[in-house]
Write a protein that holds these residues in place. Structure first.
Motif, PDB file in Angstrom:
ATOM      1  N   LYS A  13       0.852  -1.177   0.000  1.00 23.80           N
ATOM      2  CA  LYS A  13       0.000   0.000   0.000  1.00 23.80           C
ATOM      3  C   LYS A  13       0.898   1.240   0.000  1.00 23.80           C
ATOM      4  O   LYS A  13       1.972   1.237   0.601  1.00 23.80           O
ATOM      5  N   PRO A  14       0.450   2.305  -0.596  1.00 23.06           N
ATOM      6  CA  PRO A  14       1.247   3.540  -0.542  1.00 23.06           C
ATOM      7  C   PRO A  14       1.282   4.070   0.895  1.00 23.06           C
ATOM      8  O   PRO A  14       0.294   4.019   1.624  1.00 23.06           O
ATOM      9  N   MET A  15       2.452   4.548   1.295  1.00 23.92           N
ATOM     10  CA  MET A  15       2.616   5.058   2.662  1.00 23.92           C
ATOM     11  C   MET A  15       2.022   6.465   2.731  1.00 23.92           C
ATOM     12  O   MET A  15       2.402   7.350   1.963  1.00 23.92           O
ATOM     13  N   SER A  16       1.098   6.666   3.615  1.00 23.09           N
ATOM     14  CA  SER A  16       0.421   7.951   3.714  1.00 23.09           C
ATOM     15  C   SER A  16       0.931   8.769   4.906  1.00 23.09           C
ATOM     16  O   SER A  16       0.382   9.802   5.207  1.00 23.09           O
ATOM     17  N   GLU A  17       1.947   8.332   5.595  1.00 16.12           N
ATOM     18  CA  GLU A  17       2.507   9.060   6.726  1.00 16.12           C
ATOM     19  C   GLU A  17       3.820   9.706   6.311  1.00 16.12           C
ATOM     20  O   GLU A  17       4.570   9.160   5.509  1.00 16.12           O
ATOM     21  N   ILE A  18       4.099  10.871   6.904  1.00 15.58           N
ATOM     22  CA  ILE A  18       5.335  11.585   6.607  1.00 15.58           C
ATOM     23  C   ILE A  18       6.371  11.191   7.651  1.00 15.58           C
ATOM     24  O   ILE A  18       6.090  11.154   8.854  1.00 15.58           O
TER      25      ILE A  18
END
Length: 153
Positions: A13-18
């Protein structure tokens, strides 16, 4: 070809956290820089004072002037009207000025300091005069030679 014994690859899944770790590092470095430079910024201030001549103080007719003088050796003298005094200590001067000011409504005192006296001596004198009850302390100066020549024209 999918079923040839290979396991299907898991889709990420694409990482959505910075990732904030690099930002924290930069912030800590900046904090250290500011902590080191802040005391250096408040140590000295460059001041350009205006170059001007001052107007004479208008003396009150019914009140004798209180003039405190400091000579080059650091001795204090008290002049009230036409009466001068012998050299005295700072404590003696304060008590005499307090006595004179307790009898007067006007608490103005003028300081005449030799140009070779250290700045700290004059500041201590002014603090003692204010402690003795002087509402205002002024400085007596002499006009420049050029200013005196211009005034006579």
């Amino acid at each position: 070809m999918k079923g040839m014994g290979m396991m299907p690859t898991a889709r990420r899944k694409p990482m959505s956290e910075i990732n904030v770790v690099p930002y924290i590092d930069v912030m800590l470095v900046l904090l250290v820089i500011f902590m080191v430079t802040a005391p250096m910024l408040t140590q000295g201030v460059k001041v350009d004072l205006p170059e001007t001549t001052s107007d004479p103080i208008q003396a009150q007719k019914d009140v004798e002037s209180i003039i405190v003088s400091v000579d080059a050796a650091g001795a204090y003298y008290l002049e009230v009207g036409d009466r001068g005094s012998d050299p005295m200590s700072l404590g003696e001067l304060r008590s005499q000025v307090a006595t004179i000011l307790s009898e007067r409504a006007n608490g103005e005192v003028l300081v005449r300091g030799d140009e070779h006296v250290e700045y700290g001596v004059v500041v201590r004198l002014m603090a003692e005069l204010q402690g003795a009850g002087a509402s205002s302390v002024g400085l007596i100066t002499e006009a420049f030679a050029d200013d005196a020549a211009n005034d006579s024209k």
